[in-house]
Design a protein around this motif. Structure first.
Motif, mmCIF file in Angstrom:
data_model
loop_
_atom_site.group_PDB
_atom_site.id
_atom_site.type_symbol
_atom_site.label_atom_id
_atom_site.label_comp_id
_atom_site.label_asym_id
_atom_site.label_seq_id
_atom_site.Cartn_x
_atom_site.Cartn_y
_atom_site.Cartn_z
ATOM 1 N N TYR A 133 0.819 -1.215 0.000
ATOM 2 C CA TYR A 133 0.000 0.000 0.000
ATOM 3 C C TYR A 133 0.857 1.271 0.000
ATOM 4 O O TYR A 133 0.428 2.302 -0.522
ATOM 5 C CB TYR A 133 -1.040 -0.015 1.126
ATOM 6 N N VAL A 134 2.073 1.201 0.541
ATOM 7 C CA VAL A 134 2.960 2.372 0.450
ATOM 8 C C VAL A 134 3.390 2.593 -0.999
ATOM 9 O O VAL A 134 3.472 3.729 -1.483
ATOM 10 C CB VAL A 134 4.191 2.188 1.367
ATOM 11 N N PHE A 135 3.618 1.487 -1.726
ATOM 12 C CA PHE A 135 3.962 1.579 -3.142
ATOM 13 C C PHE A 135 2.820 2.227 -3.936
ATOM 14 O O PHE A 135 3.028 3.149 -4.736
ATOM 15 C CB PHE A 135 4.254 0.173 -3.675
ATOM 16 N N LYS A 136 1.603 1.753 -3.700
ATOM 17 C CA LYS A 136 0.441 2.310 -4.409
ATOM 18 C C LYS A 136 0.215 3.772 -4.019
ATOM 19 O O LYS A 136 -0.149 4.601 -4.862
ATOM 20 C CB LYS A 136 -0.806 1.487 -4.092
ATOM 21 N N LEU A 137 0.447 4.081 -2.754
ATOM 22 C CA LEU A 137 0.276 5.466 -2.304
ATOM 23 C C LEU A 137 1.311 6.375 -2.965
ATOM 24 O O LEU A 137 1.007 7.509 -3.354
ATOM 25 C CB LEU A 137 0.398 5.528 -0.776
ATOM 26 N N SER A 138 2.540 5.894 -3.090
ATOM 27 C CA SER A 138 3.585 6.685 -3.747
ATOM 28 C C SER A 138 3.228 6.943 -5.207
ATOM 29 O O SER A 138 3.436 8.038 -5.725
ATOM 30 C CB SER A 138 4.934 5.965 -3.646
ATOM 31 N N LEU A 139 2.687 5.930 -5.882
ATOM 32 C CA LEU A 139 2.229 6.120 -7.265
ATOM 33 C C LEU A 139 1.120 7.157 -7.322
ATOM 34 O O LEU A 139 1.115 8.040 -8.178
ATOM 35 C CB LEU A 139 1.714 4.798 -7.826
ATOM 36 N N LEU A 140 0.191 7.037 -6.390
ATOM 37 C CA LEU A 140 -0.955 7.944 -6.355
ATOM 38 C C LEU A 140 -0.510 9.382 -6.152
ATOM 39 O O LEU A 140 -1.041 10.314 -6.769
ATOM 40 C CB LEU A 140 -1.902 7.503 -5.234
ATOM 41 N N LYS A 195 2.428 10.519 -6.901
ATOM 42 C CA LYS A 195 3.453 10.838 -7.904
ATOM 43 C C LYS A 195 4.842 11.014 -7.281
ATOM 44 O O LYS A 195 5.641 11.828 -7.734
ATOM 45 C CB LYS A 195 3.057 12.082 -8.699
ATOM 46 N N ARG A 196 5.126 10.263 -6.229
ATOM 47 C CA ARG A 196 6.468 10.274 -5.622
ATOM 48 C C ARG A 196 7.291 9.168 -6.271
ATOM 49 O O ARG A 196 7.503 8.085 -5.713
ATOM 50 C CB ARG A 196 6.360 10.078 -4.116
ATOM 51 N N TYR A 197 7.757 9.465 -7.490
ATOM 52 C CA TYR A 197 8.364 8.425 -8.304
ATOM 53 C C TYR A 197 9.730 7.999 -7.793
ATOM 54 O O TYR A 197 10.177 6.887 -8.081
ATOM 55 C CB TYR A 197 8.460 8.896 -9.754
ATOM 56 N N ASP A 198 10.411 8.853 -7.032
ATOM 57 C CA ASP A 198 11.691 8.428 -6.470
ATOM 58 C C ASP A 198 11.482 7.277 -5.488
ATOM 59 O O ASP A 198 12.244 6.301 -5.471
ATOM 60 C CB ASP A 198 12.392 9.608 -5.779
ATOM 61 N N GLN A 199 10.416 7.370 -4.673
ATOM 62 C CA GLN A 199 10.107 6.273 -3.759
ATOM 63 C C GLN A 199 9.705 5.018 -4.530
ATOM 64 O O GLN A 199 10.072 3.900 -4.165
ATOM 65 C CB GLN A 199 8.972 6.677 -2.815
ATOM 66 N N VAL A 200 8.944 5.208 -5.605
ATOM 67 C CA VAL A 200 8.512 4.068 -6.411
ATOM 68 C C VAL A 200 9.721 3.330 -6.963
ATOM 69 O O VAL A 200 9.826 2.099 -6.881
ATOM 70 C CB VAL A 200 7.591 4.546 -7.560
ATOM 71 N N MET A 201 10.696 4.080 -7.534
ATOM 72 C CA MET A 201 11.902 3.452 -8.088
ATOM 73 C C MET A 201 12.663 2.695 -7.020
ATOM 74 O O MET A 201 13.110 1.560 -7.225
ATOM 75 C CB MET A 201 12.801 4.532 -8.707
ATOM 76 N N ASN A 202 12.783 3.302 -5.859
ATOM 77 C CA ASN A 202 13.520 2.674 -4.775
ATOM 78 C C ASN A 202 12.844 1.372 -4.346
ATOM 79 O O ASN A 202 13.510 0.355 -4.095
ATOM 80 C CB ASN A 202 13.612 3.651 -3.597
ATOM 81 N N MET A 203 11.497 1.385 -4.282
ATOM 82 C CA MET A 203 10.781 0.191 -3.839
ATOM 83 C C MET A 203 10.849 -0.910 -4.895
ATOM 84 O O MET A 203 10.903 -2.097 -4.567
ATOM 85 C CB MET A 203 9.328 0.540 -3.530
ATOM 86 N N ILE A 204 10.848 -0.535 -6.174
ATOM 87 C CA ILE A 204 10.944 -1.547 -7.231
ATOM 88 C C ILE A 204 12.289 -2.254 -7.152
ATOM 89 O O ILE A 204 12.396 -3.471 -7.318
ATOM 90 C CB ILE A 204 10.742 -0.902 -8.612
ATOM 91 N N ARG A 205 13.334 -1.482 -6.868
ATOM 92 C CA ARG A 205 14.667 -2.084 -6.802
ATOM 93 C C ARG A 205 14.831 -2.979 -5.577
ATOM 94 O O ARG A 205 15.511 -3.993 -5.638
ATOM 95 C CB ARG A 205 15.724 -0.977 -6.754
ATOM 96 N N ASN A 206 14.234 -2.572 -4.461
ATOM 97 C CA ASN A 206 14.562 -3.214 -3.190
ATOM 98 C C ASN A 206 13.466 -4.105 -2.633
ATOM 99 O O ASN A 206 13.653 -4.738 -1.611
ATOM 100 C CB ASN A 206 14.898 -2.149 -2.141
ATOM 101 N N SER A 207 12.273 -4.151 -3.256
ATOM 102 C CA SER A 207 11.162 -4.908 -2.677
ATOM 103 C C SER A 207 10.815 -6.097 -3.538
ATOM 104 O O SER A 207 11.140 -6.145 -4.718
ATOM 105 C CB SER A 207 9.927 -4.007 -2.524
ATOM 106 N N GLU A 208 10.124 -7.016 -2.914
ATOM 107 C CA GLU A 208 9.649 -8.205 -3.625
ATOM 108 C C GLU A 208 8.206 -7.983 -4.062
ATOM 109 O O GLU A 208 7.305 -8.734 -3.703
ATOM 110 C CB GLU A 208 9.747 -9.431 -2.697
ATOM 111 N N LEU A 209 7.987 -6.934 -4.826
ATOM 112 C CA LEU A 209 6.641 -6.655 -5.316
ATOM 113 C C LEU A 209 6.430 -7.403 -6.624
ATOM 114 O O LEU A 209 7.174 -7.214 -7.574
ATOM 115 C CB LEU A 209 6.472 -5.153 -5.568
#
Length: 1206
Positions: A590-597, A599-613
């Protein structure tokens, strides 16, 4: 007798229902959904039971069979045969591999389900055996029969015999010898006391007690010891046969149900009735208690219900870092930071004979250390406790609480609490001495109140909730919603969650709706986390709700919990036993979806690299929300990657996937997208891979690649594709080739005509000789025109693309390894035109093409067949690195935000929303600001404003018209990235011109025309935007001026219609003189009123108008002369012939609809827009002056300038 049996599985939250047909149904009672059906019985199924630990259940029915099922395998394992009549009940033993069954054949049988044999038959009843069950701990079986007895059987010998080490075969033979006369099961007690047949009997789970229910409408309690059993008491109250009865597993109560359509709850100690539940249509047949949870299930004629007897939610209140809650009649405090639980003070409550009398809500005042405890006892009551400072850690201080009655009690200020008095529908505000300090009557019938900030209450009415300000006694906002049970505010009090039984409504602090969630199972609790995400619990899950309304599951729970506080990834919960549990959750999704919502794309990039989404659900979510380029980095499947790459416009990644898939449909889709982007190299490559020669030829035509087009013509000749060859010749403008193709195809007349028209005389003469007498004649009087292929817009290379910086997700989120990057570069460097290997064909004569064909045919046999374009090379004129160079610095530009959308985000002015084309929000703004309800007069103005704020450009004749937004105050020096407000067709100077036109028409006596001018001004003002404070005041002043003229002119026109009512004519003329008009118009109104009254012999009234006229110092001599003459005449006879409803001495305003005076001191209502006055009975009606607003409605006021918003 009709039976419906129903059992609850202890761990999986499943239930089984057996109804009067040959099917078992497996239900999830929490979700209310049917899981499975089991059909094998012939006839009704009457009894069923789940095994305690194995995935088994047993069923018995009217087919005399006992079936043992494995519900995981969805199969019947085996059948136990032996009974000779209907089987009433079946039950697994809690420890041994036994099943006990009761039957209408007057016997009870005990079966070993492992050896699948009957190990004992219990005989002794002389009528149907309705029920039989094992004791939960001892070696006993109890049975009930229609012979009016209850029997207790001792199976101790059976246990010793069956669990001894003797061989199974010897044990079976021994069992068979004493089948009907053995001593392995003996009657220990026969309980007689019922006057009719006994339907049900149950053991107490821990005490030596038995309870039974019978057709004599009695519930009897029996006690037993080692030597005897006796009747303790009878419970009377049921009005028909008692169907089922049992002891509650966790409380000292007895529950029974009956054919009288009721369930009754009895106090097992006092033996008195506590509560009765009724159904209007259905008789009850069976009961089952959940062994681990406070749940009961009851089967009735039309189905089943699962219910609990008492509310289990602990009363709690969160204050800062502490949780105050009630457990075991003590107030306790739990400190989150140190996770310490402390007992504070005892909460004393008087004894009661009914259920659900425990505390329901708790409210805490931290400054006064006061606690309000509310319960439903006696129709609603509260207790006020002051917690001593020194009681922390002691918990033994007993104090007398201050008590009172009411519905819901809660603190609304530091030392004030509110209590709802439902009988009078008012809120009583009390101090800590329990004294009433204020009473406020609520505007709507309210059945519950909730906290909504200091001094405010959230009130629950029948179909809505509303915010009520206790100080001003006004409603601040309302929201239509189903019955709200709990209200949860965010820490900053900016957001609120309204929890109903099966839905959650999220709103802002003014109750403006944001989103609604619907759940299939019950919503239990919720809290806001630090990110503004609402976390809530249902019976089975912990879930989240984003501000956009998106929701999902965080964690599955075995038992319901109640969220009290959220710190980061830790959720603090209370369970139903009043114990605090910190639960660690994974908030990544939900933090990933909230970041997308957000538009905090720096957080999104960081989560894509480091998370098992990962997962299909996340990919689908990203696609749905318009982020296919992000979803691309979660996907390994080539077909899915291809679709996502096309959707996000990533043509290079789409090409990679297309090469791996290598299917015709995917190459076609790639070609369509590449054509849309103007990437001619990939278009050509895709057409070659699909062998789509027609498209490929046309592609070469529009790109001006005539060399390749001539090669395509030769390929068509080799493939004997006459139409393709002719089209290519047409594209090339090659007349000789066209003549040759027509001649070879046998169309000699067409070949002759083509040669003749284009001046190929030698060829034409040769063809004419072949045609002999069939030479076609050319049309006379017609002039031939040369058909020349159009010049291409762009020769070679890709279409020009916009130079844009790479998107946030381009490159940075690639498969972070270096190897993948190199692979991509290698693929990008590949020559798109590797397809057309036709250099050899150029140098061959036509006859030699057959040699090429023969070679091709050999290759087709050895390989995959067809004209293999993969083996052809592009000539060097196509740049190899064109797409690569661009792909490293260009990406497909994403559409920017429309200017109209920017206008909507920046402005709260209705005119600018109308200019943007969003009429809905413009209507809502005008309704809220000016109370406008009738928008019909504004429709054409809205359209004018929208059309006037845009201009339309025609680029090419075939291209669609380009819509351009016209901005107010635009200049060439302005930044291209900063959008100004919309240009508006209406401005204040236009209204001033209309005002002058209205004045002019009024002076000329053209009242209808003047009225049209003034009404047009009133209708245009809501769509005016001005810049300065002075102009705002001028607009407001203009509304008042115009309103007075509209009212006056309406009265004058009405007066002229009244020919037969002289009294009313005089009154309307008199009222006209009290409108605030310009002095020349006031003189004319006074002159008119004076004349009308004088003619009607109302000389006294006429004299007052004459005096007022002279006071204005009129410049016209005839007006002065006439006024003086009337004064002289009136002085001789100062009287009125008729009485008028007019008193010029008492100040008044005129009602805009009824045209009667409203004198000072009388009540009135006003129009929120034009401020016209009306009599109170017209509240809620449409204003007759402006024809826009609702009389008496609430409105925030005119907004016509950006300065008002800043």
């Amino acid at each position: 007798m009709h039976h419906l049996n129903y059992l609850v599985w202890p761990d999986l939250n499943w239930s089984r229902k057996i109804i009067e047909r040959n099917v078992d149904q497996l239900w999830d009672y929490r979700m209310g959904t049917l899981i499975d059906r089991f059909e094998k019985h012939v006839g009704p199924v009457r009894g069923v039971h789940f095994h305690k630990s194995q995935p088994l259940f047993v069923s018995g029915g009217d087919d005399y069979k006992i079936l043992v099922w494995n519900y995981k395998l969805h199969s019947c394992l085996f059948t136990l045969l032996g009974h000779l009549d209907y089987i009433r009940t079946v039950q697994f033993h809690h420890e041994y591999p036994w099943i006990v069954s009761a039957s209408d054949d007057q016997t009870i049988r005990i079966w070993n389900w492992q050896s699948r044999t009957c190990i004992s038959v219990l005989t002794g009843h002389n009528h149907y055996v309705m029920c039989a069950s094992f004791h939960p701990k001892e070696d006993l079986v109890v049975s009930a029969s229609l012979d009016q007895t209850v029997r207790v059987w001792d199976i101790g010998a059976l246990r010793k015999k069956t669990v001894s080490s003797a061989d199974d075969i010897l044990r079976l033979s021994q069992m068979n010898t004493d089948f009907f006369g053995g001593v392995d099961a003996v009657v220990k007690y026969v309980l007689e006391g019922h006057d009719r047949g006994v339907n049900w009997v149950s053991f107490h789970p821990t005490l030596p007690l038995i309870v039974s229910g019978a057709d004599d409408r009695q519930v009897k309690i029996w006690r037993m010891n080692d030597t005897k059993a006796w009747e303790v008491d009878s419970l009377s109250g049921h009005l028909n046969n008692v169907s089922c009865v049992l002891f509650h597993a966790r409380q000292d109560i007895i529950v029974s149900n009956s054919e009288d359509k009721s369930i009754r709850v009895w106090d097992a100690t006092k033996r008195t009735g506590l509560q009765t539940f009724r159904r209007e249509q259905d008789r009850f047949w069976t009961l089952s208690a959940h062994p681990k949870m406070n749940l009961l299930a009851a089967g009735h004629d039309s189905g089943m219900i699962v219910f609990k007897l008492e509310r289990e939610r602990p009363a709690f209140s969160v204050s800062g870092d502490s949780l105050f809650y009630i457990k075991d009649r003590f107030l306790r405090v739990y400190e989150y930071s140190i996770q310490k639980d402390t007992q504070l003070i005892p909460i004393r409550r008087p004894g009661s004979n009914s259920l659900n009398q425990g505390p329901q809500t708790l409210s805490y005042s931290p400054t006064e250390n006061a606690v309000l405890v509310y319960s439903d006892m006696d129709g609603g009551s509260y207790e006020l406790y002051i917690v001593p400072k020194d009681s922390y850690g002691r918990g033994d201080t007993v104090q007398e609480a201050k008590r009172g009655s009411g519905v819901t009690a809660l603190f609304v200020a530091r030392n004030r609490f509110a209590v709802l008095e439902r009988s009078s529908n008012q809120v009583l505000v009390k101090n800590l001495r329990n004294e009433i300090v204020k009473k406020s009557v609520l505007p709507l019938a309210t059945d519950a109140i909730f906290y909504a900030g200091t001094g405010n209450l959230l009130c629950r009415a029948e179909d809505r909730v509303f915010l009520f300000d206790l100080q001003q006694r006004i409603v601040l906002g309302d929201l239509q919603t189903s019955s709200v049970r709990y209200v949860v505010w965010s820490q900053d009090m900016e957001s609120v969650a309204l929890l109903s039984k099966h839905s959650i409504v999220i709103a802002d602090k003014n109750l403006a709706h944001r989103c609604t969630l619907h759940e299939t199972i019950r919503v239990k609790s919720g809290a806001w986390d630090d990110n503004g995400v609402f976390i809530y619990t249902t019976l089975a899950h912990i879930k989240y709700c984003l501000p956009s309304g998106d929701s999902g599951v965080i964690k599955t729970m075995d038992v319901p919990v109640y969220i009290t506080k959220i710190y980061g990834n830790t959720i603090f919960c209370l369970d139903r036993d009043g114990k605090n549990h910190p639960i660690i959750i994974d908030s990544t999704e939900y933090v990933f979806k909230l970041s997308l919502l957000r538009k905090r794309y720096d957080q999104v990039m960081n989560m894509i690299r480091n998370s098992e989404l990962c997962g299909n659900a996340m990919i689908a979510y990203l696609q749905q929300k318009g982020f296919p380029q992000v979803a691309l980095y979660f996907v390994k499947d080539d077909k899915t990657r291809f679709s996502l790459a096309l959707e996000s416009g990533n043509i290079e990644k789409a090409l990679e996937s297309a090469k791996k898939i290598d299917e015709k449909d995917h190459w076609y889709r790639l070609g369509v997208e590449a054509l849309r982007q103007g990437n001619t190299g990939i278009v050509e490559y895709a057409y070659q891979r699909t062998k789509n020669f027609e498209r490929l030829s046309f592609h070469y035509l529009i790109t001006g690649n005539l060399d390749k087009l001539s090669k395509m013509m030769k390929i068509a000749e080799v493939k004997n594709d006459v139409m393709g060859q002719f089209h290519d010749a047409l594209y090339l403008g090659d007349v000789r080739e066209r003549v040759k193709i027509l001649e070879n195809a046998g169309h000699l007349p067409l070949a002759y005509l083509t040669a003749s028209v284009h001046g190929l005389h030698d060829t034409a003469e040769r063809l004419a000789a072949e045609l002999e007498d069939n030479v076609p004649s050319l049309p006379q009087g017609r002039k031939a025109s040369l058909l020349i292929p159009p010049s291409p817009v762009l020769c070679a290379g890709d279409w020009p693309l916009l130079m844009v910086s790479k998107g946030i997700f381009e490159g940075g989120l690639d498969e972070t390894g270096r190897d993948a990057h190199e692979d991509n570069e290698e693929a990008a460097d590949a020559d798109w035109g590797e397809a057309l290997d036709i250099g050899e064909v150029e140098n061959l004569q036509n006859g030699d093409i057959s040699m090429v064909l023969d070679e091709e045919n050999v290759q087709e046999e050895n390989e995959e067949g067809g004209w293999d374009l993969e083996d052809l090379d592009l000539p060097p004129e196509t740049p190899k690195t064109a797409s690569t160079a661009r792909s490293s610095v260009f990406v497909t530009p994403t559409p920017g935000m429309p200017v109209s959308q920017i206008w909507l985000q920046k402005s709260s002015l209705a005119a600018e929303h109308a200019a943007a084309g969003n009429f809905d929000t413009a209507v809502r703004l005008l309704s809220r600001q000016l109370g406008i309800r009738n928008f019909s007069p504004l429709k054409s103005l809205f359209l004018d404003v929208h059309m006037g704020s845009h201009t339309y450009l025609s680029a090419f004749s075939l291209a669609p018209v380009i819509l351009m937004a016209a901005e107010r105050g635009w200049s060439e020096s302005a930044s291209h990235n900063v959008r100004g407000p919309p240009a508006l067709v209406f401005n204040f100077s236009q209204l001033e011109e209309k005002l002058k036109a209205g004045y002019k028409a009024t002076t000329a006596g053209k009242f209808s025309e003047a009225l049209r001018h003034f009404l047009a001004i009133l209708h245009t003002v809501p769509l005016i935007v001005v810049e300065t404070r002075r102009e705002i005041d001028e607009v407001k002043e203009l509304i008042i001026i115009v309103k007075e003229y509209v009212l006056g002119l309406q009265m004058e026109l009405k007066r002229r219609e009244l020919k037969d009512n002289p009294v009313r004519q005089q009154e309307l003329a008199a009222y006209f003189t009290h409108c605030k008009l310009q002095t020349p118009h006031l003189r004319l109104a006074l002159l008119n009123a004076m004349t009308v009254c004088y003619k009607a012999q109302n000389l006294s009234t006429a004299a007052t108008f004459a005096r007022r006229l002279l006071e204005t110092n009129p410049t016209a001599e005839n007006q002065v002369k006439l006024a003086r003459q009337i004064l002289q005449a009136a002085e001789k006879n100062m009287r009125d012939a008729t009485q008028l409803n007019y008193d010029f001495r008492n100040p008044f305003v005129v009602c805009g609809a009824t045209y009667v005076p409203i004198y000072r001191g009388q009540k009135d209502v006003t129009c929120p827009y034009c401020n016209s006055h009306f009599v109170p009975s017209l509240k809620g009606q449409l204003c007759t002056v402006c024809d826009l607003a609702e009389v008496g409605s609430d409105a925030s006021g005119l907004l016509c300038s950006p300065t008002q918003i800043r």
